[in-house]
Design a protein around this motif. Structure first.
Motif, PDB file in Angstrom:
ATOM      1  N   ILE A 131       0.845  -1.198   0.000  1.00 28.69           N
ATOM      2  CA  ILE A 131       0.000   0.000   0.000  1.00 28.69           C
ATOM      3  C   ILE A 131       0.881   1.249   0.000  1.00 28.69           C
ATOM      4  N   GLU A 132       0.680   2.109  -0.998  1.00 27.75           N
ATOM      5  CA  GLU A 132       1.501   3.316  -1.147  1.00 27.75           C
ATOM      6  C   GLU A 132       0.707   4.579  -0.781  1.00 27.75           C
TER       7      GLU A 132
ATOM      8  N   VAL B   6      -3.229   2.344   9.466  1.00 25.31           N
ATOM      9  CA  VAL B   6      -2.353   1.596   8.549  1.00 25.31           C
ATOM     10  C   VAL B   6      -1.439   2.605   7.883  1.00 25.31           C
ATOM     11  N   ARG B   7      -0.156   2.516   8.193  1.00 21.28           N
ATOM     12  CA  ARG B   7       0.816   3.471   7.671  1.00 21.28           C
ATOM     13  C   ARG B   7       1.137   3.179   6.214  1.00 21.28           C
ATOM     14  N   THR B   8       1.490   4.238   5.487  1.00 22.13           N
ATOM     15  CA  THR B   8       1.944   4.060   4.106  1.00 22.13           C
ATOM     16  C   THR B   8       3.315   4.717   3.956  1.00 22.13           C
ATOM     17  N   PRO B   9       4.200   4.138   3.116  1.00 19.02           N
ATOM     18  CA  PRO B   9       3.989   2.861   2.457  1.00 19.02           C
ATOM     19  C   PRO B   9       4.171   1.700   3.442  1.00 19.02           C
ATOM     20  N   SER B  10       3.447   0.620   3.184  1.00 19.20           N
ATOM     21  CA  SER B  10       3.644  -0.587   3.989  1.00 19.20           C
ATOM     22  C   SER B  10       3.029  -1.782   3.270  1.00 19.20           C
ATOM     23  N   ALA B  11       3.387  -2.968   3.756  1.00 23.52           N
ATOM     24  CA  ALA B  11       2.775  -4.191   3.243  1.00 23.52           C
ATOM     25  C   ALA B  11       1.885  -4.758   4.338  1.00 23.52           C
ATOM     26  N   VAL B  12       0.751  -5.296   3.935  1.00 25.70           N
ATOM     27  CA  VAL B  12      -0.200  -5.863   4.913  1.00 25.70           C
ATOM     28  C   VAL B  12      -0.643  -7.247   4.451  1.00 25.70           C
TER      29      VAL B  12
END
Ligand code: CO8
Length: 211
Positions: free
Chosen positions: A108-109, A163-169
């Motif tokens: 997620i960007e 949910v922080r960006t960028p990150s993978a979930v």
């Protein structure tokens, strides 16, 4: 709806090797990609352009380098759990957050931000709706072996932590129960460290007749 059945799409479309390689580098995803995993990668059907006007939100609007550039789905391998306990409708009662039927990894960007460096809640709700829908459709096709189409009737989301960006979930989804045409599912969205970020409950209803 689609010009093809979900079964045709999930069996004919290809899983992107680039997406597999991308998530294989992440420790939280690697166990699912391992050959000994109880899960097999399956195409994230709605990310594919089918040459018509279906799925434009997932295969175009939020499929770009600054929105959700990568998504990779997994389904439990058929027969991975021998003779699981079932309810009166044949629903596998062993399913849950520790044993989800369908799993999706997403990168997620910042293009989906609401607040600074924070994913918009509406996008997370859309991710839940889509992955819960894919879970329900996959369960319908490969486990229940029923025909028909499922539509979202209700979706309840609880946001536990930004949910922080960028990150993978990771989004874990599973069947909770079924009552006639009503399919009840649940989901959790967690970050790379296993922290619970959001949860969802949904109701999908099988159409009385084809659209
Ligand atoms: C690859 C696939 C991935 C797909 C993931 C994404 C899916 C989507 O986003 S679909 C788009 C968004 N959803 C929609 O557009 C659906 C709009 N709604 C509808 O079309 C209809 O309301 C529909 C089809 C859901 C249900 O209509 P219908 O079949 O006439 O239901 P109806 O006969 O009134 O009710 C059946 C049962 O469901 C219950 N029910 C119906 N709607 C709801 C609701 N919103 N909440 C709770 N219960 C409901 C009824 O109470 C009834 O229960 P019971 O049988 O126990 O009395």
């Amino acid at each position: 709806m689609y010009n093809h059945t979900y079964k045709e799409l999930i069996t004919k479309l290809q899983v992107s090797q680039e997406d597999v390689d991308f998530f294989a580098n992440m420790p939280f995803a690697r166990p699912y990609i391992d050959n000994t995993s109880l899960y097999q990668p399956v195409p994230f059907v709605s990310r594919h352009d089918k040459g018509d006007l279906s799925d434009k939100f997932f295969n175009k609007a939020i499929n770009s380098h600054d929105t959700i550039p990568r998504a990779l789905a997994f389904m439990q391998r058929p027969g991975s759990l021998h003779s699981p306990p079932t309810d009166e409708n044949g629903i596998d009662l062993s399913q849950g957050a520790e044993n989800p039927f369908f799993i999706t990894f997403c990168q997620i960007e910042s293009g989906v931000n609401g607040y600074i460096d924070t994913a918009h809640g509406g996008v997370l709700a859309a991710l839940f709706d889509e992955t819960l829908g894919l879970c329900a459709e996959s369960y319908r096709v490969f486990v229940s072996e029923e025909g028909g189409h499922l539509l979202t009737a209700s979706l309840q989301v609880s946001y536990r932590s930004p949910v922080r960006t960028p990150s993978a979930v990771i989004i874990k989804t599973w069947m909770r129960r079924k009552e006639g045409r009503k399919w009840f599912l649940e989901a959790q969205l967690l970050d790379q460290d296993g922290l619970l970020k959001a949860e969802a409950k949904s109701l999908y209803i099988g159409l009385k007749s084809a659209l």
